[in-house]
Design an enzyme around this catalytic site. Structure first.
Site, PDB file in Angstrom:
ATOM      1  N   ASP A 333       0.852  -1.204   0.000  1.00 21.38           N
ATOM      2  CA  ASP A 333       0.000   0.000   0.000  1.00 21.38           C
ATOM      3  C   ASP A 333       0.884   1.250   0.000  1.00 21.38           C
ATOM      4  O   ASP A 333       2.018   1.240  -0.491  1.00 21.38           O
ATOM      5  CB  ASP A 333      -0.967  -0.062   1.195  1.00 21.38           C
ATOM      6  CG  ASP A 333      -2.256   0.697   0.956  1.00 21.38           C
ATOM      7  OD1 ASP A 333      -2.263   1.925   1.160  1.00 21.38           O
ATOM      8  OD2 ASP A 333      -3.264   0.093   0.530  1.00 21.38           O
ATOM      9  N   ASP A 334       0.384   2.310   0.558  1.00 20.98           N
ATOM     10  CA  ASP A 334       1.056   3.614   0.578  1.00 20.98           C
ATOM     11  C   ASP A 334       2.448   3.492   1.229  1.00 20.98           C
ATOM     12  O   ASP A 334       2.668   2.638   2.072  1.00 20.98           O
ATOM     13  CB  ASP A 334       0.179   4.560   1.414  1.00 20.98           C
ATOM     14  CG  ASP A 334       0.419   6.005   1.081  1.00 20.98           C
ATOM     15  OD1 ASP A 334       1.415   6.302   0.416  1.00 20.98           O
ATOM     16  OD2 ASP A 334      -0.407   6.838   1.504  1.00 20.98           O
ATOM     17  N   LYS A 443      -3.879  -0.551  -6.942  1.00 22.31           N
ATOM     18  CA  LYS A 443      -4.952   0.077  -6.147  1.00 22.31           C
ATOM     19  C   LYS A 443      -4.834   1.572  -6.380  1.00 22.31           C
ATOM     20  O   LYS A 443      -3.860   2.197  -5.966  1.00 22.31           O
ATOM     21  CB  LYS A 443      -4.763  -0.264  -4.671  1.00 22.31           C
ATOM     22  CG  LYS A 443      -5.735   0.429  -3.727  1.00 22.31           C
ATOM     23  CD  LYS A 443      -5.466   0.008  -2.285  1.00 22.31           C
ATOM     24  CE  LYS A 443      -6.315   0.787  -1.299  1.00 22.31           C
ATOM     25  NZ  LYS A 443      -5.995   0.431   0.092  1.00 22.31           N
ATOM     26  N   ASP A 445      -5.963   5.216  -5.817  1.00 24.05           N
ATOM     27  CA  ASP A 445      -6.668   5.937  -4.758  1.00 24.05           C
ATOM     28  C   ASP A 445      -6.927   7.397  -5.150  1.00 24.05           C
ATOM     29  O   ASP A 445      -6.331   7.924  -6.102  1.00 24.05           O
ATOM     30  CB  ASP A 445      -5.816   5.874  -3.480  1.00 24.05           C
ATOM     31  CG  ASP A 445      -6.651   5.808  -2.210  1.00 24.05           C
ATOM     32  OD1 ASP A 445      -7.786   6.295  -2.226  1.00 24.05           O
ATOM     33  OD2 ASP A 445      -6.150   5.281  -1.212  1.00 24.05           O
ATOM     34  N   ASN A 447      -7.744  10.695  -2.552  1.00 25.73           N
ATOM     35  CA  ASN A 447      -8.019  10.934  -1.137  1.00 25.73           C
ATOM     36  C   ASN A 447      -8.446  12.340  -0.741  1.00 25.73           C
ATOM     37  O   ASN A 447      -8.321  12.705   0.428  1.00 25.73           O
ATOM     38  CB  ASN A 447      -6.799  10.521  -0.312  1.00 25.73           C
ATOM     39  CG  ASN A 447      -6.843   9.036   0.004  1.00 25.73           C
ATOM     40  OD1 ASN A 447      -7.887   8.510   0.360  1.00 25.73           O
ATOM     41  ND2 ASN A 447      -5.734   8.350  -0.153  1.00 25.73           N
ATOM     42  N   CYS A 491     -10.309   3.093  -5.606  1.00 27.90           N
ATOM     43  CA  CYS A 491     -10.418   3.408  -4.183  1.00 27.90           C
ATOM     44  C   CYS A 491     -10.472   4.922  -4.089  1.00 27.90           C
ATOM     45  O   CYS A 491      -9.845   5.629  -4.876  1.00 27.90           O
ATOM     46  CB  CYS A 491      -9.183   2.874  -3.463  1.00 27.90           C
ATOM     47  SG  CYS A 491      -9.077   3.345  -1.727  1.00 27.90           S
ATOM     48  N   ASP A 513     -13.200   2.214   3.914  1.00 33.71           N
ATOM     49  CA  ASP A 513     -12.072   2.088   4.836  1.00 33.71           C
ATOM     50  C   ASP A 513     -12.530   1.482   6.160  1.00 33.71           C
ATOM     51  O   ASP A 513     -11.711   1.161   7.012  1.00 33.71           O
ATOM     52  CB  ASP A 513     -11.433   3.462   5.110  1.00 33.71           C
ATOM     53  CG  ASP A 513     -10.376   3.817   4.061  1.00 33.71           C
ATOM     54  OD1 ASP A 513      -9.970   2.915   3.306  1.00 33.71           O
ATOM     55  OD2 ASP A 513      -9.960   4.983   4.012  1.00 33.71           O
TER      56      ASP A 513
HETATM   57  C1  GLA Z   1      -6.843   5.646   1.630  1.00 37.17           C
HETATM   58  C2  GLA Z   1      -7.290   4.218   1.382  1.00 37.17           C
HETATM   59  C3  GLA Z   1      -6.629   3.292   2.363  1.00 37.17           C
HETATM   60  C4  GLA Z   1      -5.124   3.430   2.245  1.00 37.17           C
HETATM   61  C5  GLA Z   1      -4.708   4.878   2.451  1.00 37.17           C
HETATM   62  C6  GLA Z   1      -3.232   5.061   2.184  1.00 37.17           C
HETATM   63  O1  GLA Z   1      -7.346   6.138   2.825  1.00 37.17           O
HETATM   64  O2  GLA Z   1      -8.683   4.104   1.442  1.00 37.17           O
HETATM   65  O3  GLA Z   1      -7.025   1.954   2.133  1.00 37.17           O
HETATM   66  O4  GLA Z   1      -4.716   2.979   0.986  1.00 37.17           O
HETATM   67  O5  GLA Z   1      -5.419   5.749   1.603  1.00 37.17           O
HETATM   68  O6  GLA Z   1      -2.815   6.377   2.376  1.00 37.17           O
END
Ligand code: GLA
Length: 690
Positions: A333-334, A443, A445, A447, A491, A513
């Site tokens: 992930d991040d 994935k 995203d 945000n 996402c 989330d």
């Molecule tokens: C968002 C996604 C999470 C994760 C974070 C990473 O909030 O929904 O699942 O990937 O970013 O920063």
């Protein structure tokens, strides 16, 4: 099937159980005739011959009857189309021609230099509509509003409106309430679909889960949008929707330019909310979701466990544990790129962090592959941290207003994807990334919402709202074409970008989330009204759930809740005991057995999650599986048996968990006992026809 009357002015589009009919009057008014059970052309012609009800000089007889009400003339309803030129505003069209092409009908109108083409297409019992606006004149046109379609319901008393609502970590919760005079508007003015609503509504008068008429409409657009449900003064109901939230200007069309609205799909079902959902699911699997007949793998993602604190060695340890548990796709992930050690820096710099991945991502990807899993990564391409090399080089690449503050949410700004240089940069970065290592899954995203959507220097900066989405779609399409083996997940801080538009170019979505297994039941219940389990990602995370509520729940409860969608694991496997890992392995093995039913079968919602027992059933061919979860048992009362659906009453079924054989008629009418007890109990019961 599409039928045209001899006079070329009445059309009937039919699916297996439903029909949709429209009629063009001698005055070129396009009227809605029918939407409901299948009818013949002769039936539509009788309806076409009925005069519109009259009215006083204070009413417009056309209101509530038109397929695509334009602005101006004898109308007082919300216009689907509002056009402005330097000389005039509004539309007065004349019919140009119609074209038929298989199951598609195109009705073309003209108003001076503007050509308006209404598109209709049947996909099973789903009717798809969209509109194309071409500036064929010599002067620019401004589209203040250009909705995809207007849907008209039959005259009934007392409609009920269903939709889902929510916010971050609490998406897609279903509500249903009486519609009253006036308008109910849902939408997003945030630049993305939003956590607040899925772009979907359903209307009924007396439907249940199992029976009754349900009308549903869903929009395919991943930017700002609006759906307005209006009950007019004569009680007629119309639903209008499209891109953009306001009438303040969507796009300016120069001579020769055109705008194709997003798709607005709709269906009628007389099999209740369950039947409507199954039609939506089958439609998306057949016509929307790419490669929907392929299984989605069980994934592992360490975001909740490690947050930004990641390293190659730590990810490798987690990967070993995940592989041993039966996981098929390992996702970093991040935190793997740029100077991304917190949410303060790095977005925009899509190259591996040299301290964390000194030789890039390939060594870890190879290791993951050698463990028998696919390898995936997280990206957030549309965003940028001011603390990034990209921002230092191109501070003007973001959305901003001259002389105004640049609002930061989560320490980040939004890139202006309407700019070609930004589009090209992102393509190069992402294409390079996907070429640098064997990556199977991304994935993607998003945000934060738009706040300062400006573009200094551009003649029509409003267009970035639409052009951002177009550029996102084009980038995804280009990446998919260049890397056909890569799957994408949409996402947006969970479920902030889920709609038919993004689903036509992504393989699954991150539902929320919120990974609390109890909260998830209501989120998944709302989500399932429109979208299939095949795209609904759900993870098993740690207990207590420290992220949200400290709720303690068993692995059993967490797994059964997540197995109703695309199963993933998101807990800190380095902290799980050998017993927990062994149990997880068993659940994952069981999921792989029921996966064809869950991901490709028919969903029957047996019991909504209202506090006691909740259950879903998936059926496919001779097999069926029930996932039942009990929140709390009260007064020692036995948990009611679950009346199953979709079985043959004359057949016998073996329950693989208990070895018992049950008659189909008994399961349908008297139910299956689950054996659930106490608080937060759960079970999976598989049935096979014998
Ligand atoms: C968002 C996604 C999470 C994760 C974070 C990473 O909030 O929904 O699942 O990937 O970013 O920063």
């Amino acid at each position: 099937m599409l039928e045209t009357a001899e006079n070329g002015r009445t059309w009937v589009l039919s699916g297996p159980t439903s029909s949709y009919a429209v009629h063009l009057t001698e005055r070129d008014e396009l009227l809605h005739l029918h939407w409901g059970p299948r009818i013949a052309l002769a039936d539509a012609e009788e309806l076409a011959a009925r005069p519109l009800p009259g009215g006083s000089s204070f009413e417009a007889p056309l209101d509530g009857h038109e397929e695509y009400p334009v602005e101006g003339g004898p109308r007082f309803v919300r216009p689907a189309l509002s056009v402005r030129t330097p000389e005039r505003r509004g539309t007065e069209w004349t019919f140009d021609r119609y074209e038929t092409d298989g199951d598609e009908l195109r009705l073309r109108f003209r108003d001076a230099g503007l050509a308006i083409t209404l598109h209709y297409r049947t996909r099973g019992d789903v009717v798809e509509r969209w509109t194309v606006l071409d500036n064929e004149g010599t002067e620019p046109l401004e589209l203040l509003r250009a909705d995809s379609a207007t849907w008209t319901l039959p005259d009934r008393e007392e409609w009920l409106l269903s939709h889902v609502h929510g916010r971050w970590a609490a998406e897609s919760r279903l509500v249903r309430s009486p519609l009253t005079y006036g308008e109910k508007v849902i939408g997003s003015r945030r630049g993305h679909t939003g956590h607040q609503y899925l772009p979907w509504v359903a209307l009924d008068t007396d439907a249940t889960e199992e029976r009754g008429e349900v009308y549903g409409c869903a929009l395919g657009w991943s930017g700002s949008w609006r759906i307005a449900v209006a009950q007019l003064p004569d009680a007629r109901v119309q639903i209008t929707g499209g891109a953009g939230y306001d009438e303040s200007g969507l796009l300016s069309l120069a001579p020769g330019e055109s705008f194709t609205t997003p798709l607005f799909a709709a269906l009628w079902s007389d099999a209740g909310f369950g039947g409507a959902s199954r039609t939506w699911h089958a439609y998306q699997r057949a016509y929307v979701i790419p490669d929907a007949d392929r299984d989605r793998p069980v994934l592992y993602n360490s975001w909740e466990a490690t947050q930004f604190d990641i390293s190659e060695e730590q990810q490798e340890v987690l990967a070993q544990r995940a592989a041993a548990a039966g996981v098929e796709l390992f996702v970093v992930d991040d935190g793997w790129f740029g100077a991304r050690t917190s949410d303060r820096a790095g977005l925009g710099d899509w190259t591996p962090n040299p301290d964390r991945f000194p030789a890039g991502l390939k060594p870890l990807a190879d290791r993951v592959h050698s463990l028998g899993m696919q390898f995936g990564i997280w990206v957030e391409p549309e965003m940028i941290n001011p603390d990034s090399d990209l921002y230092r080089a191109h501070p003007d690449w973001v959305q901003y207003q001259e002389g105004r503050k640049r609002t930061e949410f989560r320490n980040q700004l939004v890139l202006n994807l309407a700019r070609e240089d930004v589009q090209e940069y992102l393509w190069e970065q992402l294409h390079g990334l996907l070429s640098s290592a064997p990556i199977d899954y991304v994935k993607w995203d998003f945000n934060r919402c738009f706040t300062d959507a400006g573009w200094p220097g551009d003649a029509y900066p409003q267009r970035l709202w639409v052009d951002h989405v177009r550029a996102l779609y084009a980038l995804l399409d280009r990446l998919r074409e260049a890397h056909p083996g890569v799957a994408f997940e949409s996402c947006s801080g969970g479920g902030g970008r889920i709609d038919l538009g993004i689903l036509s170019r992504t393989d699954q979505v991150w539902t929320s989330d919120n990974t609390d297994p109890l909260d998830r039941l209501a989120i998944q219940h709302g989500f399932s009204q429109i979208h299939p389990a095949r795209v609904m990602a759900a993870w098993v995370t740690d207990s207590p759930n420290t992220q949200l509520n400290d709720r303690v729940s068993s692995l059993r409860f967490r797994f059964v809740s997540a197995m109703a969608g695309v199963l993933g694991v998101g807990g800190d496997l380095s902290e799980w005991t050998e017993e927990e890992l062994a149990e997880a392995r068993e659940w994952i093995a069981l999921y792989k057995e029921i996966r064809p039913l869950v991901q490709h079968g028919d969903l029957h919602r047996l019991c909504p999650p209202t506090g006691g027992l909740s259950a879903v059933q998936y059926t496919r061919g001779d097999e069926s599986v029930v996932l039942a979860l009990l929140q709390a048992q009260h007064y020692g009362e036995p948990v009611p048996a679950l009346r199953l659906r979709g079985l043959d009453p004359t057949a016998a079924y073996e329950c693989l968990e208990t070895g018992e054989v049950h008659r189909g008629a008994v399961l349908l009418h008297h139910g299956l006992r689950t054996g659930l007890r106490g608080d937060l109990d759960a079970t999976v019961l598989r049935l096979r026809r014998i």
